[in-house]
Scaffold this motif. Structure first.
Motif, PDB file in Angstrom:
ATOM      1  N   VAL A   1       0.876  -1.168   0.000  1.00 30.70           N
ATOM      2  CA  VAL A   1       0.000   0.000   0.000  1.00 30.70           C
ATOM      3  C   VAL A   1       0.913   1.217   0.000  1.00 30.70           C
ATOM      4  O   VAL A   1       1.704   1.413   0.926  1.00 30.70           O
ATOM      5  N   PHE A   2       0.837   2.016  -1.043  1.00 32.47           N
ATOM      6  CA  PHE A   2       1.666   3.214  -1.153  1.00 32.47           C
ATOM      7  C   PHE A   2       0.857   4.444  -0.739  1.00 32.47           C
ATOM      8  O   PHE A   2      -0.323   4.564  -1.071  1.00 32.47           O
ATOM      9  N   THR A   3       1.515   5.347  -0.021  1.00 31.66           N
ATOM     10  CA  THR A   3       0.901   6.608   0.387  1.00 31.66           C
ATOM     11  C   THR A   3       1.429   7.721  -0.499  1.00 31.66           C
ATOM     12  O   THR A   3       2.622   7.774  -0.801  1.00 31.66           O
ATOM     13  N   TYR A   4       0.523   8.615  -0.896  1.00 30.19           N
ATOM     14  CA  TYR A   4       0.905   9.758  -1.724  1.00 30.19           C
ATOM     15  C   TYR A   4       0.514  11.044  -1.000  1.00 30.19           C
ATOM     16  O   TYR A   4      -0.594  11.567  -1.173  1.00 30.19           O
ATOM     17  N   GLY A   5       1.403  11.495  -0.124  1.00 33.19           N
ATOM     18  CA  GLY A   5       1.160  12.729   0.610  1.00 33.19           C
ATOM     19  C   GLY A   5       0.068  12.594   1.644  1.00 33.19           C
ATOM     20  O   GLY A   5       0.103  11.711   2.504  1.00 33.19           O
ATOM     21  N   THR A   6      -0.939  13.442   1.536  1.00 35.19           N
ATOM     22  CA  THR A   6      -2.034  13.496   2.499  1.00 35.19           C
ATOM     23  C   THR A   6      -3.366  13.391   1.753  1.00 35.19           C
ATOM     24  O   THR A   6      -3.394  13.446   0.518  1.00 35.19           O
ATOM     25  N   PRO A   7      -4.482  13.268   2.493  1.00 36.46           N
ATOM     26  CA  PRO A   7      -5.788  13.243   1.820  1.00 36.46           C
ATOM     27  C   PRO A   7      -6.076  14.505   1.016  1.00 36.46           C
ATOM     28  O   PRO A   7      -6.970  14.504   0.165  1.00 36.46           O
ATOM     29  N   ASP A   8      -5.342  15.579   1.283  1.00 36.15           N
ATOM     30  CA  ASP A   8      -5.547  16.825   0.538  1.00 36.15           C
ATOM     31  C   ASP A   8      -4.578  16.995  -0.632  1.00 36.15           C
ATOM     32  O   ASP A   8      -4.899  17.677  -1.610  1.00 36.15           O
ATOM     33  N   THR A   9      -3.387  16.390  -0.525  1.00 34.80           N
ATOM     34  CA  THR A   9      -2.339  16.670  -1.519  1.00 34.80           C
ATOM     35  C   THR A   9      -2.086  15.549  -2.522  1.00 34.80           C
ATOM     36  O   THR A   9      -1.313  15.740  -3.461  1.00 34.80           O
ATOM     37  N   TYR A  10      -2.718  14.378  -2.349  1.00 31.64           N
ATOM     38  CA  TYR A  10      -2.358  13.260  -3.229  1.00 31.64           C
ATOM     39  C   TYR A  10      -2.590  13.528  -4.721  1.00 31.64           C
ATOM     40  O   TYR A  10      -1.808  13.045  -5.553  1.00 31.64           O
ATOM     41  N   PRO A  11      -3.619  14.303  -5.118  1.00 27.54           N
ATOM     42  CA  PRO A  11      -3.745  14.550  -6.564  1.00 27.54           C
ATOM     43  C   PRO A  11      -2.540  15.283  -7.149  1.00 27.54           C
ATOM     44  O   PRO A  11      -2.121  15.008  -8.282  1.00 27.54           O
ATOM     45  N   THR A  12      -1.971  16.208  -6.375  1.00 25.30           N
ATOM     46  CA  THR A  12      -0.812  16.956  -6.859  1.00 25.30           C
ATOM     47  C   THR A  12       0.364  16.024  -7.122  1.00 25.30           C
ATOM     48  O   THR A  12       1.073  16.157  -8.133  1.00 25.30           O
ATOM     49  N   ILE A  13       0.572  15.066  -6.223  1.00 24.96           N
ATOM     50  CA  ILE A  13       1.672  14.116  -6.390  1.00 24.96           C
ATOM     51  C   ILE A  13       1.410  13.182  -7.570  1.00 24.96           C
ATOM     52  O   ILE A  13       2.275  12.975  -8.434  1.00 24.96           O
ATOM     53  N   LEU A  14       0.218  12.637  -7.643  1.00 25.11           N
ATOM     54  CA  LEU A  14      -0.080  11.663  -8.697  1.00 25.11           C
ATOM     55  C   LEU A  14      -0.204  12.305 -10.073  1.00 25.11           C
ATOM     56  O   LEU A  14      -0.061  11.620 -11.090  1.00 25.11           O
ATOM     57  N   ASP A  15      -0.428  13.607 -10.112  1.00 31.22           N
ATOM     58  CA  ASP A  15      -0.461  14.300 -11.406  1.00 31.22           C
ATOM     59  C   ASP A  15       0.909  14.320 -12.076  1.00 31.22           C
ATOM     60  O   ASP A  15       1.011  14.598 -13.278  1.00 31.22           O
ATOM     61  N   THR A  16       1.970  14.031 -11.304  1.00 29.53           N
ATOM     62  CA  THR A  16       3.318  14.003 -11.881  1.00 29.53           C
ATOM     63  C   THR A  16       3.664  12.631 -12.461  1.00 29.53           C
ATOM     64  O   THR A  16       4.760  12.450 -12.988  1.00 29.53           O
ATOM     65  N   TRP A  17       2.743  11.672 -12.357  1.00 29.62           N
ATOM     66  CA  TRP A  17       2.973  10.327 -12.903  1.00 29.62           C
ATOM     67  C   TRP A  17       3.149  10.439 -14.420  1.00 29.62           C
ATOM     68  O   TRP A  17       2.271  10.962 -15.108  1.00 29.62           O
ATOM     69  N   PRO A  18       4.265   9.962 -14.962  1.00 31.04           N
ATOM     70  CA  PRO A  18       4.475  10.033 -16.417  1.00 31.04           C
ATOM     71  C   PRO A  18       3.340   9.358 -17.181  1.00 31.04           C
ATOM     72  O   PRO A  18       2.887   8.279 -16.807  1.00 31.04           O
ATOM     73  N   LYS A  19       2.878   9.993 -18.218  1.00 29.07           N
ATOM     74  CA  LYS A  19       1.705   9.501 -18.940  1.00 29.07           C
ATOM     75  C   LYS A  19       1.953   8.197 -19.687  1.00 29.07           C
ATOM     76  O   LYS A  19       1.015   7.494 -20.040  1.00 29.07           O
ATOM     77  N   ASN A  20       3.204   7.863 -19.933  1.00 28.73           N
ATOM     78  CA  ASN A  20       3.492   6.651 -20.714  1.00 28.73           C
ATOM     79  C   ASN A  20       4.044   5.523 -19.859  1.00 28.73           C
ATOM     80  O   ASN A  20       4.708   4.625 -20.364  1.00 28.73           O
ATOM     81  N   SER A  21       3.801   5.569 -18.534  1.00 31.35           N
ATOM     82  CA  SER A  21       4.335   4.502 -17.679  1.00 31.35           C
ATOM     83  C   SER A  21       3.250   3.917 -16.794  1.00 31.35           C
ATOM     84  O   SER A  21       2.180   4.479 -16.653  1.00 31.35           O
TER      85      SER A  21
END
Length: 200
Positions: free
Chosen positions: A180-200
């Motif tokens: 189970v991976f955590t991406y920041g907080t319940p408020d900030t996770y979209p900002t982190i996951l928006d950096t996910w490369p589109k081709n990976s």
């Protein structure tokens, strides 16, 4: 079909002890009074009976829902079980927690949130899973991993997205066959996951 349903029932059994609003469970109904009058589901046999009652002869799969807690207070949870019939998607389980008290517990105790997602992953053995806020907007295009963004996300070690999921994570919690991976907080996770490369 019954094997998949039994896994969902096992998840419900484990949820019961996490919070008072996660028990008892009844079949949903669009009419509140009828939902409240539905009998409590306490055994696997009763759970399977609900499943069989919802099977349509023209479909190869089944979809049915249950809810927990007090229907008047709407402070429990709902679970929607989907098994087969929607190829290539072979099914899934969606849990929604309506209790603000339980939500506060998850935010205040990250270990509880980790254990909740890990419990679902270990029981259901999904290809991916997540825990997200209901009020975060869903994008109009799919993510590279073809799933909704989440504060907590489960990926099996066999996933083609495993390396990238771990690279962006701010914390991890091991499960039987992944993490189970955590991406920041319940408020900030979209900002982190928006950096996910589109081709990976």
């Amino acid at each position: 079909m019954e094997e998949e349903a039994a896994r969902s029932w096992e998840l419900i059994q484990q949820l019961r002890g996490l919070h008072p609003t996660l028990d008892p469970w009844r079949q949903t109904n669009r009419i509140k009074a009828k939902a409240a009058a539905n009998p409590e589901i306490t055994t696997l046999e009763e759970f399977l009976a609900v499943m069989h009652a919802n099977i349509k002869p023209d479909l190869s799969g089944v979809r049915f829902s249950l809810f927990s807690g007090d229907v008047d207070r709407a402070d429990g949870a709902s679970i929607m079980v989907r098994i087969g019939g929607w190829q290539p998607d072979t099914g899934g389980v969606r849990l929604e927690f309506h209790s603000s008290e339980f939500a506060d517990l998850l935010v205040g105790d990250e270990s509880l949130a980790d254990r909740l997602v890990a419990m679902g992953a270990d029981i259901l053995d999904p290809e991916i899973g997540g825990l997200s806020r209901e009020d975060h907007p869903v994008k109009d295009h799919p993510e590279p991993y073809d799933y909704t963004q989440g504060w907590k996300m489960f990926f099996p070690a066999s996933s083609p997205h495993w390396a990238q999921a771990g690279a962006l994570a701010t914390a991890s919690y091991p499960t039987a066959n992944g993490a189970v991976f955590t991406y920041g907080t319940p408020d900030t996770y979209p900002t982190i996951l928006d950096t996910w490369p589109k081709n990976s």
